[in-house]
Design a protein around this motif. Structure first.
Motif, PDB file in Angstrom:
ATOM      1  N   GLU A 160       0.819  -1.228   0.000  1.00 57.65           N
ATOM      2  CA  GLU A 160       0.000   0.000   0.000  1.00 57.65           C
ATOM      3  C   GLU A 160       0.842   1.262   0.000  1.00 57.65           C
ATOM      4  OE1 GLU A 160      -2.592  -0.197   3.405  1.00 57.65           O
ATOM      5  OE2 GLU A 160      -3.128  -2.264   2.883  1.00 57.65           O
ATOM      6  N   GLY A 161       2.075   1.156   0.450  1.00 58.45           N
ATOM      7  CA  GLY A 161       2.878   2.377   0.578  1.00 58.45           C
ATOM      8  C   GLY A 161       4.350   2.063   0.580  1.00 58.45           C
ATOM      9  N   ASP A 162       5.129   2.961   1.217  1.00 61.97           N
ATOM     10  CA  ASP A 162       6.591   2.842   1.151  1.00 61.97           C
ATOM     11  C   ASP A 162       7.179   2.054   2.317  1.00 61.97           C
ATOM     12  OD1 ASP A 162       6.322   4.597   3.243  1.00 61.97           O
ATOM     13  OD2 ASP A 162       7.266   6.295   2.239  1.00 61.97           O
ATOM     14  N   GLY A 163       6.317   1.482   3.153  1.00 58.90           N
ATOM     15  CA  GLY A 163       6.790   0.683   4.278  1.00 58.90           C
ATOM     16  C   GLY A 163       6.605   1.357   5.627  1.00 58.90           C
ATOM     17  N   ARG A 164       6.318   2.674   5.603  1.00 60.13           N
ATOM     18  CA  ARG A 164       6.325   3.416   6.866  1.00 60.13           C
ATOM     19  C   ARG A 164       5.285   2.906   7.857  1.00 60.13           C
ATOM     20  NH1 ARG A 164       5.787   9.490   5.252  1.00 60.13           N
ATOM     21  NH2 ARG A 164       7.032   8.711   3.527  1.00 60.13           N
ATOM     22  N   ARG A 165       4.187   2.338   7.362  1.00 54.29           N
ATOM     23  CA  ARG A 165       3.173   1.895   8.318  1.00 54.29           C
ATOM     24  C   ARG A 165       3.675   0.745   9.199  1.00 54.29           C
ATOM     25  NH1 ARG A 165      -0.415  -2.210   6.049  1.00 54.29           N
ATOM     26  NH2 ARG A 165       0.453  -2.922   4.075  1.00 54.29           N
ATOM     27  N   PHE A 166       4.760   0.082   8.786  1.00 54.52           N
ATOM     28  CA  PHE A 166       5.280  -1.026   9.598  1.00 54.52           C
ATOM     29  C   PHE A 166       6.222  -0.580  10.719  1.00 54.52           C
ATOM     30  CE2 PHE A 166       4.584  -3.411   5.482  1.00 54.52           C
ATOM     31  CZ  PHE A 166       3.451  -4.077   5.939  1.00 54.52           C
ATOM     32  N   TYR A 167       6.802   0.606  10.565  1.00 48.63           N
ATOM     33  CA  TYR A 167       7.797   1.014  11.582  1.00 48.63           C
ATOM     34  C   TYR A 167       7.503   2.369  12.233  1.00 48.63           C
ATOM     35  CZ  TYR A 167       9.610   3.530   7.492  1.00 48.63           C
ATOM     36  OH  TYR A 167       9.722   4.331   6.387  1.00 48.63           O
ATOM     37  N   THR A 168       6.466   3.084  11.781  1.00 50.17           N
ATOM     38  CA  THR A 168       6.143   4.389  12.365  1.00 50.17           C
ATOM     39  C   THR A 168       5.359   4.183  13.655  1.00 50.17           C
ATOM     40  OG1 THR A 168       6.067   5.313  10.147  1.00 50.17           O
ATOM     41  CG2 THR A 168       5.002   6.588  11.895  1.00 50.17           C
ATOM     42  N   ASP A 169       5.737   4.845  14.754  1.00 47.48           N
ATOM     43  CA  ASP A 169       5.097   4.617  16.058  1.00 47.48           C
ATOM     44  C   ASP A 169       5.054   3.106  16.335  1.00 47.48           C
ATOM     45  OD1 ASP A 169       4.485   7.436  16.339  1.00 47.48           O
ATOM     46  OD2 ASP A 169       2.769   7.144  14.999  1.00 47.48           O
ATOM     47  N   GLU A 216      11.050  14.351  17.450  1.00 44.88           N
ATOM     48  CA  GLU A 216      10.590  14.576  16.078  1.00 44.88           C
ATOM     49  C   GLU A 216       9.810  13.349  15.640  1.00 44.88           C
ATOM     50  OE1 GLU A 216      12.346  15.629  11.653  1.00 44.88           O
ATOM     51  OE2 GLU A 216      13.311  14.123  12.875  1.00 44.88           O
ATOM     52  N   MET A 217       8.535  13.541  15.319  1.00 42.11           N
ATOM     53  CA  MET A 217       7.643  12.421  15.015  1.00 42.11           C
ATOM     54  C   MET A 217       7.255  12.459  13.538  1.00 42.11           C
ATOM     55  SD  MET A 217       7.604  11.096  17.923  1.00 42.11           S
ATOM     56  CE  MET A 217       7.956  11.576  19.618  1.00 42.11           C
ATOM     57  N   SER A 218       7.706  11.462  12.824  1.00 33.92           N
ATOM     58  CA  SER A 218       7.466  11.401  11.395  1.00 33.92           C
ATOM     59  C   SER A 218       6.136  10.679  11.133  1.00 33.92           C
ATOM     60  CB  SER A 218       8.658  10.652  10.793  1.00 33.92           C
ATOM     61  OG  SER A 218       8.398  10.204   9.512  1.00 33.92           O
ATOM     62  N   SER A 219       5.266  11.278  10.329  1.00 33.05           N
ATOM     63  CA  SER A 219       3.977  10.648   9.934  1.00 33.05           C
ATOM     64  C   SER A 219       3.255   9.998  11.109  1.00 33.05           C
ATOM     65  CB  SER A 219       4.198   9.592   8.852  1.00 33.05           C
ATOM     66  OG  SER A 219       4.855  10.145   7.752  1.00 33.05           O
ATOM     67  N   THR A 220       3.141  10.721  12.198  1.00 32.43           N
ATOM     68  CA  THR A 220       2.625  10.139  13.439  1.00 32.43           C
ATOM     69  C   THR A 220       1.109  10.327  13.579  1.00 32.43           C
ATOM     70  OG1 THR A 220       3.026  10.116  15.828  1.00 32.43           O
ATOM     71  CG2 THR A 220       3.013  12.267  14.755  1.00 32.43           C
ATOM     72  N   SER A 221       0.569   9.889  14.727  1.00 34.66           N
ATOM     73  CA  SER A 221      -0.864  10.061  14.992  1.00 34.66           C
ATOM     74  C   SER A 221      -1.057  10.853  16.285  1.00 34.66           C
ATOM     75  CB  SER A 221      -1.541   8.704  15.147  1.00 34.66           C
ATOM     76  OG  SER A 221      -1.107   8.096  16.351  1.00 34.66           O
ATOM     77  N   HIS A 269       2.011  17.172  10.026  1.00 38.74           N
ATOM     78  CA  HIS A 269       0.861  17.124   9.116  1.00 38.74           C
ATOM     79  C   HIS A 269       0.527  18.496   8.538  1.00 38.74           C
ATOM     80  CE1 HIS A 269       0.245  12.962  10.273  1.00 38.74           C
ATOM     81  NE2 HIS A 269       0.468  13.341  11.512  1.00 38.74           N
ATOM     82  N   HIS A 270       0.668  19.539   9.369  1.00 40.11           N
ATOM     83  CA  HIS A 270       0.316  20.891   8.902  1.00 40.11           C
ATOM     84  C   HIS A 270       1.322  21.411   7.863  1.00 40.11           C
ATOM     85  CE1 HIS A 270       3.367  21.700  11.927  1.00 40.11           C
ATOM     86  NE2 HIS A 270       3.374  22.976  11.645  1.00 40.11           N
ATOM     87  N   LEU A 271       2.424  20.711   7.683  1.00 37.90           N
ATOM     88  CA  LEU A 271       3.406  21.143   6.688  1.00 37.90           C
ATOM     89  C   LEU A 271       3.330  20.293   5.416  1.00 37.90           C
ATOM     90  CD1 LEU A 271       6.365  21.972   9.100  1.00 37.90           C
ATOM     91  CD2 LEU A 271       4.737  23.546   8.036  1.00 37.90           C
ATOM     92  N   LYS A 272       2.186  19.623   5.262  1.00 38.16           N
ATOM     93  CA  LYS A 272       1.985  18.857   4.018  1.00 38.16           C
ATOM     94  C   LYS A 272       0.788  19.387   3.240  1.00 38.16           C
ATOM     95  CE  LYS A 272       4.327  14.884   5.920  1.00 38.16           C
ATOM     96  NZ  LYS A 272       4.323  13.513   6.390  1.00 38.16           N
ATOM     97  N   ILE A 273       0.256  20.540   3.669  1.00 31.79           N
ATOM     98  CA  ILE A 273      -0.953  21.072   3.023  1.00 31.79           C
ATOM     99  C   ILE A 273      -0.664  21.643   1.642  1.00 31.79           C
ATOM    100  CG2 ILE A 273      -2.170  21.572   5.184  1.00 31.79           C
ATOM    101  CD1 ILE A 273      -1.226  24.615   4.399  1.00 31.79           C
ATOM    102  N   ASP A 274       0.605  21.686   1.268  1.00 31.12           N
ATOM    103  CA  ASP A 274       0.944  22.085  -0.103  1.00 31.12           C
ATOM    104  C   ASP A 274       1.611  20.931  -0.868  1.00 31.12           C
ATOM    105  OD1 ASP A 274       3.217  22.194   1.427  1.00 31.12           O
ATOM    106  OD2 ASP A 274       3.825  24.206   0.813  1.00 31.12           O
TER     107      ASP A 274
END
Ligand code: GLC
Ligand code: CA
Length: 544
Positions: free
Chosen positions: A211-220, A245-250, A272-277
């Motif tokens: 589904e993605g680049d792998g981040r869902r397996f190791y993020t948080d 520093e929390m990358s792609s966190t919840s 998240h607020h720095l991905k609105i562009d």
């Protein structure tokens, strides 16, 4: 430490101030500028890494955590900086890059030599040259595994190929890292910033991500909270200022990371607020900032963290982000107005504000037009990737001019002298031509400068418990141009209205005139008086 009344200033040492003419900023350069920082009014300085490093990722590839890279100075310079800053009431925060080490680190060299004890410091999987263990992507482009023929194995690198991920499952690794903290703590630092710390806990089984680049397996990841609790407990840093520093966190995880009862960290950076562009969420695909999305994210994170007892670091800029005035403001038509509005928007929120060097001057993007001007490994990698995807050179350069991390890494603009007064030699990155007018000397003598406005914002936080401790609730939720919120504390109220457009914009729920009739009075703003509508990039804070 009381974190609510503090303001942190981030320094990128390489670009702050050069004292020996080699074109690179250095530690004595920070000591030399402490009076400037005192004048601004900040409490703590977060320094990005100055440790021994091959500098493939500008120091985020650490080869020795407890030694100073000679490019930046000596251990004596560190001691002098800590001591001198203390006499001015300023504390230091150092950057702990614990997700990975440089492949030049002694641990990795021993691992490469086949020493099983040190191999277990990193993450290895068997494989053949043509078949990496998983399809995960490195954050800097390409597959996240690198093959070592002599060992017949791959090591994991979520970032550059020279940044090998550490194996936190190994208790010896955790002990080594605790010793690093103890070392710097004993030197008298007052806090730590932990680099991409929510990526440290990897899954038990490594599998392809369809589904993605792998981040869902190791993020948080599965043990991240345990690991942080252990690190904090065993080093006694729970009373210090710590930020992860929390990358792609919840939100749920960030509440746990930063709620004091959990004894993990004081606060978190989320992005998240720095991905609105980012078009379709992709960093290298451009779109106009989606202000509605920004408002929703602020409401979710600000109100959500308050409800869960968490604490945000609030910020727009750092060494990885383009300059905010170029990004969400207007650095041509409304440079001062938009820089001030963006500053106030963040500083009056619930959380600890972080200022990135030069933000307090309204420094802009680098304005580079040639690939030879860029130095950042991510920018250079993506330039190639964009060309391979079929973009023209012009398109690729345009994307870099908007997104490159080098936009924030240009030298601090001290004066209108050569090289912005940063160095007497050749600067490692060229400053944009606008240092003629955007610089500390010019802004010192201008009572209406962005610098003076930031100084006032910092002072207000210290004076006003409502800014430090107030509840927060978002207003104007349907207004696609205005970010607005109300703070409340001990019977007092503060309302902040921020216009993100280069045009007059009316409020939907109230008019400013009606608010003054109701007894609201102006605390701070970037225009004189009050008009019926918000003026281009106007910010106004009203209190009652
Ligand atoms: C963080 C740092 C960034 C670095 C990366 C890998 O995101 O802020 O500069 O490249 O981690 O360490
Ligand atoms: Ca230097």
């Amino acid at each position: 430490m009381n974190i609510q009344n503090k303001v942190v200033y981030q320094i990128y040492p390489k670009s702050f101030y050069d004292t020996n003419g080699d074109g690179l900023g250095d530690l004595p350069g920070i000591t030399a500028k402490l009076d400037y920082l005192k004048e601004l009014g900040v409490d703590l300085l977060w320094l990005t890494p100055f440790f021994v490093s091959p500098q493939n990722d500008n120091g985020y590839d650490v080869a020795d955590y407890c030694a100073v890279d000679p490019r930046f100075g000596t251990m004596e310079d560190v001691d002098t900086l800590i001591r001198t800053a203390k006499t001015r009431g300023i504390g230091l925060m150092f950057d702990m890059v614990f997700n990975h080490t440089s492949t030049e680190h002694a641990w990795f060299k021993r691992a490469l030599a086949g020493d099983p004890d040190y191999m277990d410091y990193y993450i290895w999987r068997d494989g053949t040259p043509d078949a990496p263990p998983t399809n995960w992507e490195s954050k800097f482009g390409g597959n996240a595994w690198e093959y070592v023929p002599a060992l017949g194995k791959y090591y994991l690198h979520l970032f550059d190929v020279t940044q090998a991920d550490l194996n936190w499952e190994n208790p010896r690794v955790r002990e080594e890292l605790k010793n690093v903290i103890r070392f710097w703590k004993a030197k008298g630092v007052e806090g730590f910033r932990f680099d991409v710390v929510n990526l440290i806990s990897k899954p038990e089984v490594f599998e392809d991500d369809h589904e993605g680049d792998g981040r869902r397996f190791y993020t948080d990841g599965r043990h991240v909270h345990e690991f942080l609790k252990e690190l904090t407990r065993d080093t006694g840093i729970d009373t210090m200022m710590t930020v992860g520093e929390m990358s792609s966190t919840s939100l749920e995880n960030c509440i746990r990371y930063s709620n004091p009862a959990e004894k993990e960290l004081s606060m978190v950076f989320s992005f998240h607020h720095l991905k609105i562009d980012y078009k379709g969420g992709v960093k290298w695909a451009l779109q106009k900032p989606d202000i509605m999305a920004l408002k929703k994210l602020f409401a979710v994170w600000q109100e959500g963290m308050a409800a869960g007892g968490g604490w945000n670091a609030v910020f727009w800029c750092n060494h990885d982000q383009p300059r905010v005035v170029s990004r969400f403001g207007d650095d041509e038509r409304y440079p001062k107005e938009s820089a001030k509005m963006l500053g106030a928007c963040i500083h009056l929120m619930r959380g600890t504000p972080y200022i990135y060097q030069g933000e307090e001057l309204g420094m802009t993007n680098a304005q580079y037009t040639d690939i030879a001007q860029y130095k950042d490994v991510e920018s250079l990698n993506y330039y190639k990737i964009l060309l391979n995807e079929g973009k023209s050179k012009e398109e690729a350069l345009h994307i870099l001019s908007v997104r490159s991390r080098d936009n924030s890494r240009t030298p601090m603009q001290w004066s209108a002298a050569a090289n912005a007064g940063f160095t007497s030699g050749t600067p490692w990155l060229t400053p944009p031509a606008n240092f003629n007018t955007i610089n500390t000397e010019a802004e010192f003598v201008d009572a209406d400068s962005v610098f003076r406005f930031y100084q006032k914002l910092i002072r207000l936080r210290k004076e006003q418990p409502i800014i430090q401790k107030g509840d927060i609730f978002f207003l104007e939720r349907e207004n696609a141009s205005v970010v607005a919120y109300e703070r409340a504390y001990a019977g007092r109220k503060l309302r902040v209205y921020c216009n993100f457009r280069a045009a007059n914009v009316p409020l939907m729920e109230d008019s400013l005139a009606a608010l003054t009739d109701e007894g609201w009075s102006k605390l701070i703003g970037n225009y004189d008086g009050l008009a019926v509508d918000l003026r281009p990039y106007e910010v106004v804070a009203l209190e009652k």
